[in-house]
Design a protein around this motif. Structure first.
Motif, short mmCIF file in Angstrom:
data_model
loop_
_atom_site.label_atom_id
_atom_site.label_comp_id
_atom_site.label_asym_id
_atom_site.label_seq_id
_atom_site.Cartn_x
_atom_site.Cartn_y
_atom_site.Cartn_z
N THR A 67 16.55 -3.83 24.45
CA THR A 67 16.19 -4.62 23.28
C THR A 67 16.00 -3.75 22.04
O THR A 67 16.01 -4.24 20.93
CB THR A 67 14.87 -5.38 23.52
N ASP A 68 15.85 -2.45 22.24
CA ASP A 68 15.66 -1.57 21.10
C ASP A 68 16.82 -0.59 21.03
O ASP A 68 17.17 0.03 22.02
CB ASP A 68 14.33 -0.82 21.27
N ILE A 69 17.42 -0.48 19.83
CA ILE A 69 18.60 0.38 19.71
C ILE A 69 18.27 1.83 20.00
O ILE A 69 19.06 2.57 20.59
CB ILE A 69 19.25 0.22 18.31
N ASN A 70 17.07 2.24 19.66
CA ASN A 70 16.69 3.64 19.95
C ASN A 70 16.62 3.90 21.43
O ASN A 70 17.00 4.96 21.92
CB ASN A 70 15.34 3.97 19.30
N GLU A 71 16.10 2.90 22.15
CA GLU A 71 16.10 3.04 23.61
C GLU A 71 17.51 3.21 24.14
O GLU A 71 17.77 3.99 25.06
CB GLU A 71 15.51 1.79 24.25
N ALA A 72 18.43 2.44 23.57
CA ALA A 72 19.82 2.52 24.01
C ALA A 72 20.39 3.90 23.72
O ALA A 72 21.07 4.50 24.56
CB ALA A 72 20.66 1.45 23.33
N TYR A 73 20.09 4.42 22.52
CA TYR A 73 20.57 5.78 22.20
C TYR A 73 20.05 6.78 23.21
O TYR A 73 20.76 7.67 23.68
CB TYR A 73 20.09 6.21 20.81
N HIS A 74 18.76 6.63 23.52
CA HIS A 74 18.15 7.59 24.45
C HIS A 74 18.75 7.46 25.85
O HIS A 74 18.96 8.45 26.55
CB HIS A 74 16.64 7.39 24.51
N ALA A 75 19.03 6.19 26.22
CA ALA A 75 19.63 5.99 27.53
C ALA A 75 21.00 6.67 27.62
O ALA A 75 21.34 7.33 28.62
CB ALA A 75 19.75 4.50 27.84
N VAL A 76 21.79 6.53 26.56
CA VAL A 76 23.12 7.19 26.54
C VAL A 76 22.94 8.70 26.63
O VAL A 76 23.66 9.40 27.36
CB VAL A 76 23.88 6.79 25.26
N PHE A 77 21.94 9.20 25.91
CA PHE A 77 21.70 10.65 25.94
C PHE A 77 21.36 11.11 27.35
O PHE A 77 21.87 12.13 27.83
CB PHE A 77 20.56 10.97 24.98
N LEU A 78 20.51 10.32 28.02
CA LEU A 78 20.13 10.71 29.38
C LEU A 78 21.33 10.71 30.33
O LEU A 78 21.48 11.60 31.17
CB LEU A 78 19.06 9.75 29.91
N LEU A 79 22.19 9.69 30.16
CA LEU A 79 23.39 9.66 31.01
C LEU A 79 24.24 10.90 30.79
O LEU A 79 24.72 11.54 31.72
CB LEU A 79 24.22 8.41 30.67
N ARG A 80 24.40 11.25 29.53
CA ARG A 80 25.23 12.41 29.23
C ARG A 80 24.59 13.69 29.76
O ARG A 80 25.28 14.59 30.25
CB ARG A 80 25.46 12.52 27.73
N VAL A 81 23.26 13.75 29.66
CA VAL A 81 22.58 14.95 30.19
C VAL A 81 22.78 15.04 31.70
O VAL A 81 23.03 16.12 32.25
CB VAL A 81 21.08 14.89 29.83
N ASN A 82 22.67 13.90 32.38
CA ASN A 82 22.91 13.90 33.83
C ASN A 82 24.29 14.41 34.18
O ASN A 82 24.47 15.23 35.07
CB ASN A 82 22.78 12.48 34.38
N ASP A 83 25.28 13.90 33.45
CA ASP A 83 26.65 14.33 33.73
C ASP A 83 26.80 15.82 33.50
O ASP A 83 27.49 16.51 34.25
CB ASP A 83 27.64 13.57 32.84
N LEU A 84 26.13 16.31 32.46
CA LEU A 84 26.23 17.75 32.20
C LEU A 84 25.59 18.54 33.32
O LEU A 84 26.15 19.53 33.80
CB LEU A 84 25.52 18.07 30.87
N MET A 85 24.41 18.10 33.77
CA MET A 85 23.68 18.88 34.77
C MET A 85 24.44 18.97 36.07
O MET A 85 24.32 19.93 36.80
CB MET A 85 22.30 18.24 35.04
N GLU A 86 25.21 17.94 36.37
CA GLU A 86 25.87 17.99 37.67
C GLU A 86 27.28 18.56 37.61
O GLU A 86 27.93 18.74 38.63
CB GLU A 86 25.96 16.58 38.23
N SER A 87 27.79 18.86 36.42
CA SER A 87 29.19 19.29 36.35
C SER A 87 29.31 20.79 36.56
O SER A 87 28.38 21.53 36.37
CB SER A 87 29.76 18.94 35.00
#
Lengths: 505, 309, 232
Positions: free
Chosen positions: A485-505
């Motif tokens: 419901t909050d765009i900032n939350e969405a931005y943060h969620a995308v950031f977390l996904l990208r961080v996860n992908d980085l950590m596992e690559s």
């Protein structure tokens, strides 16, 4: 740099490269009146000296020629007993070559080879002794007899598989032996036929000239068997059956009549064995039921097992070893059979397919171990190992991979809970140096599988996370069902996904 | 042709062949190995029993005298030595032919070749050690005939038939009921499932080989009542056992029993027919087997759920 | 209290393909762990590596303090019976059933310790209580049963002995939702006395709320709960 381990580079075996003379293209000799080449020459450009070089792709004809020439040349210098041993070797090699055709090329596990040889011998000898057939025609008679018996034995081979057929043929040999011993005209001589006419004249029989002639005949026989093997195995019939060996259903689906091909190979080999039988009778001047005995068969079987089922070189090597032990070490008595059995045991336990396949087996094992070791060592997307580097065409890709790996490692070190918290507080706006670097890296990623925020149509303040497909026309896919419901939350969620992908690559 | 005598003869032959054929079928269906060294187990058991009985003769004579007690004691000794020697050969076959190659490629063909080599080697060793002359084994069941339902049979024929039934019955019962038998059957149906149930392939194959070896040893002792013990005495029973196992369908124990009965009777009948005689026995039986296999390539047993391949 | 399972630096694969990359994992006594991830990402390979059935592996695996891993490159299945007897039971993907044996015989196969064998009738009853549909199929050949019944037999076989660690691979694979729910229900109804269960599942919904811990697996690496967005 000094602590690094250096791995051996490259696996190519050493190859002898010969220079090409003059400007003429490869001068390959042909068999007269054909377009078939004698030896398999291949040429290559040497990138270092910028010259043409040639090498022999298939060295087997060379080894065969050398061995045969040595054999032929050394024969006159051998003693009488050694000459007999070598002649016996030639005869058995001829039998084993044709047997290898049956077992290897046609895949029919038949143990009736000696039976066919015996029948050919008996038929031709009987025709010669009782009906006066001249000795040159004995070969024809033997061949015809072999063909007939082969046709008879081929019938069950399609119905019964492997082991059943093998035992059947073993029984057939036994039946032949008993049958021959009952025949009335032969009973006074214990079932054998003597005084067979031969290409060796009577008075030369056990003398030196006779032995040399016998050896010459046996040598020619072996060459003929080799020729038959080559013609059947490497030409049409052999090619058809190669597909069937690996996958019968596929061969049938493609339209290869492998059953007929197998039958043809079996018949040709049986005819050949019959001819060898006729030669056998002429060589010894007589033929006895001992040719059907189980012990002889076992010895022959030992020969092809030790050499390797399915290869011509195997037949020759195995026969050589066993004949050497059996006839050459006579003073050991029954223990020499023990030696043969011990060698057979060792070869079967240690190799997949006899001595002739040992080198390939070793190479396959070594490359398997190396690839497993490489798989253990390499990291995904990391430093490229020297063995892999040889196979990569564009060397720039190696440096690119190395750079990306180092970049990712640096960025992984930068990601801390404080960084994540910082982004959560302020997804957009002034960021610290570390966060800026991380975000720049994410934003520079390629479009395929890049995360984005999708605003739900017709609703306010509801966002979902999608990933681009990277393909024109293909819609993005939903990453999960969660609605933000909050765009900032969405931005943060995308950031977390990208961080996860980085950590596992 | 004297029917009762032929009947008795046929049954006793069937019993002995059944012992060999069931051993071969069992080994194929449980561990996927064709044992061509069965004949060697046969010969070794015969020689072991001979050696032990020769050594024990004076002792037993002194202890039990010459009557029934003596014969029975001798019988027990010979039979148990034969079984033990057969089991020992089975263990040897396990060590050489099963253990090194059971999970390597091409296992059935390679185990066949290894057992062939073992057969060859053993026969040569026996030939070299004991010499080619034949040896005698003491009579287990005594000499003499008895009348049963109007059929006169020799003691050893009856003894053979009865003891074979007893032994085979016990073995098959053990396979169905015991835990080891369950493990063996599990292993032959799904090796991975067996291994995950804590069943080790190696420790289940050993009892199988020892059991089949013991069966061959017992067959040797029973057959030695009619023929002598010699290094090559195992060859014919091996061929007979193999062909009967094939006739019954490799891997099918009931098929092997049926095949043994048929062939036993066939042999007795052919041997008794006046104008054929003993010489055509082999010929006739092989012809019969060939014809049956051509009509029914899988043998008599057909497809039972526990048969492999 | 020593952990039931302790894996450190496990790397495993088949031939030239490396499937597991440096896995470190711990399961405590009596813990219920869910291993989630998509197909083809290494869950089954992890279980097979623990039971020494993969092509090759290297790294340390300790079961109840005893080292069962180590660097190995050939002979899958050689050490497995020993590992199973050390206290592990696995119900693999594909069930590994014996087509010619009956349900009762299957369950008996699972009772490999002397105690379990002695009490096998009682334990069979226990398994029938957990999976009621099997009771009337006691003497039916497992080769003729349906997928759900086979799964029950396979899991039941793993439950026949008192193992310390149960590895259940994809219990709901290929089953209708109602049946897979009942299988999972049965698994979780087991008493928790020192029995650790690790369930590999693709369907997270079946496990959520019932396991103590959920671990994700992606491309041969474990993703713990840190920062994992979609699992709750």
């Amino acid at each position: 740099m000094s602590g690094r381990r250096f791995y051996q580079i490259g696996q190519r075996p050493a190859e002898l490269m010969l220079p090409v003379r003059g400007d003429a293209p490869l001068n390959r000799r042909r068999l007269p009146f054909t377009r078939r080449h004698l030896l398999k020459w291949r040429s290559r450009l040497n990138p270092k000296t910028l010259r043409q070089e040639r090498y022999l792709a298939d060295k087997k004809p060379l080894w065969w020629t050398i061995a045969l020439v040595l054999l032929a040349i050394s024969a006159p210098f051998l003693s009488n007993s050694a000459l007999t041993v070598v002649s016996v070797f030639c005869i058995f090699t001829a039998i084993n070559l044709l047997w290898t055709l049956i077992i290897g090329t046609a895949g029919i596990f038949s143990l009736a080879t000696l039976a066919v040889v015996g029948i050919g011998a008996y038929a031709s000898a009987a025709l010669n002794v009782y009906l006066g057939l001249p000795w040159p025609l004995m070969f024809v008679a033997g061949g015809v007899a072999g063909l007939i018996v082969g046709g008879f034995l081929a019938l069950p081979s399609t119905r019964l598989d492997g082991l059943y057929y093998a035992l059947l043929t073993m029984g057939f040999a036994e039946i032949c032996r008993v049958f021959v011993q009952q025949l009335k005209p032969l009973t006074p001589m214990n079932g054998s036929i003597n005084n067979v006419g031969s290409f060796i004249s009577r008075d030369w029989f056990l003398q030196r000239p006779g032995l040399l002639l016998g050896f010459a005949g046996a040598f020619v026989l072996m060459l003929l068997a080799l020729l038959v093997f080559r013609i059947v195995n490497s030409e049409r019939l052999g090619m058809l059956l190669q597909t069937a060996r690996e996958d019968e259903a596929f061969a049938e689906a493609v339209g290869i009549d492998y059953r007929r091909a197998r039958l043809n190979v079996f018949l040709i080999s049986s005819a050949g064995l019959g001819v060898i039988g006729a030669f056998y009778a002429q060589f010894y001047g007589s033929i006895s039921p001992a040719v059907f005995s189980l012990d002889q068969l076992m010895l022959l079987f030992a020969m092809i097992v030790i050499g390797g089922l399915g290869r011509a070189e195997g037949a020759a090597i195995g026969t050589a070893i066993v004949v050497l032990i059996d006839k050459g070490l006579l003073d050991l008595g029954p223990l020499r059979i023990l030696l043969v059995a011990a060698i057979m045991l060792a070869v079967t336990l240690l190799t997949n397919n006899g001595l002739a396949g040992a080198r390939d087996q070793f190479r396959a094992w070594r490359s398997r171990k190396q690839s497993e070791a490489r798989a253990r060592r390499t990291e995904k997307g990391g430093e490229v190992m020297p063995e892999e580097a040889i196979e990569i065409g564009d060397k720039q890709a190696i440096y690119y991979r190395r750079f990306q790996k180092r970049l990712r490692d640096r960025l992984k070190a930068l990601i801390t809970p404080e960084l994540i918290e910082e982004h959560r507080q302020r997804p957009l706006g002034q960021h610290s140096d570390a966060l800026s670097r991380v975000l720049n890296h994410f934003r520079r990623g390629e479009v395929a599988d890049k995360y984005a925020i999708l605003r739900q149509a017709g609703q306010f303040h509801s966002y979902k996370i999608v990933a681009f497909s990277g393909v024109r026309g293909a819609p993005p896919r939903l990453v999960d069902d969660r609605v933000y419901t909050d765009i900032n939350e969405a931005y943060h969620a995308v950031f977390l996904l990208r961080v996860n992908d980085l950590m596992e690559s | 042709m004297d029917i009762p005598v032929t009947l008795a003869h046929g049954l006793s032959l069937a019993a002995i062949y059944g012992l060999m054929a069931i051993g071969i079928s069992l080994m194929w269906s449980s561990i996927g190995m064709i044992n061509m060294a069965h004949g060697a187990s046969f010969a070794v058991a015969g020689y072991a029993a001979w050696a032990v009985s020769e050594a024990a003769k004076p002792v037993f004579l002194a202890a039990f005298g010459k009557g029934i007690a003596g014969t029975a004691a001798m019988a027990g000794l010979t039979l148990s030595t034969g079984a033990a020697a057969g089991a020992a050969m089975g263990a040897l076959i396990y060590l050489l032919a099963f253990l090194p190659i059971h999970d390597k490629p091409n296992f059935p063909v390679r185990s066949l070749i290894v057992t062939l080599a073992l057969n060859l080697a053993t026969v040569q060793v026996l030939l070299w050690w004991f010499g080619p002359r034949q040896k005698n084994l003491p009579k287990i069941f005594g000499t003499g005939k008895v009348e049963v339902f109007g059929i006169s049979a020799r003691y050893d024929q009856i003894g053979t038939i009865l003891s074979t039934f007893a032994i085979l019955g016990l073995v098959l019962l053990w396979l169905r009921v015991s835990r080891k038998g369950l493990e063996i059957r599990a292993m032959m149906q799904n090796p991975e499932g067996a291994v995950l149930s804590g069943i080790s392939v190696r420790w289940t194959a050993l009892p199988v080989t020892m059991l089949t070896g013991a069966l061959a040893g017992l067959a040797a002792i029973l057959l030695s009542q009619t023929i002598f013990v010699s290094p090559t005495s195992g060859a014919m029973p091996l061929i007979k056992g193999l062909t009967i196992a094939l006739l019954g369908g490799l891997g099918s124990v009931p098929g092997a029993v049926l095949g043994a009965v048929i062939i036993g009777f066939l042999e007795a009948v052919i041997g008794a027919i006046p104008f054929l005689g003993q010489r055509y026995v082999l010929f006739g039986t092989f012809l019969f087997i060939i014809v049956v296999l051509i009509i029914r390539p899988r043998g008599l047993g057909g497809l039972l759920d526990e048969a492999r391949k | 209290m020593v952990d039931v399972l302790e894996i450190e630096g496990l790397t495993a694969g088949y031939g030239p393909l490396r499937v597991l990359h440096d896995i470190s994992f711990r399961v405590g006594m009596g813990e219920r762990v869910g291993l989630v991830g998509l197909n083809g990402h290494g869950k089954t390979t992890l279980f097979r590596a623990i039971s020494a059935l993969v092509g090759w592996q290297s790294g340390s695996i300790r079961l109840l303090g005893r080292e069962i891993g180590g660097t190995r490159s050939s002979g899958p299945g050689r050490r497995t019976p020993g590992i199973v007897r050390a206290g592990m039971a696995m119900a693999p993907q594909g069930d590994a059933i014996f087509p010619g044996l009956s349900v009762a015989q299957h369950l008996d196969c699972g009772a490999y310790t002397p105690t379990a064998w002695r009490e096998r009738r009682r334990r069979r009853e226990m398994v029938f209580d957990i999976f009621p549909p099997l009771r009337k199929l006691e003497h039916a050949l497992v080769g003729r049963l349906s997928g759900g019944e086979r799964r029950m037999v396979s899991v039941g076989r793993a439950l026949m002995v008192d193992a310390r660690l149960y590895l259940i691979d994809e219990p709901s694979l290929g089953l209708a939702p109602k049946i897979s729910a009942s299988v999972i229900e049965a698994l979780f109804s087991l008493p928790q006395d020192g029995r650790a269960i690790v369930i590999a599942e693709q369907n997270v919904a079946l496990l959520s709320g019932r396991v103590d811990r959920m671990v994700g697996m992606h491309a041969g690496r474990l993703r713990g709960d840190v920062g994992h967005v979609s699992l709750h």
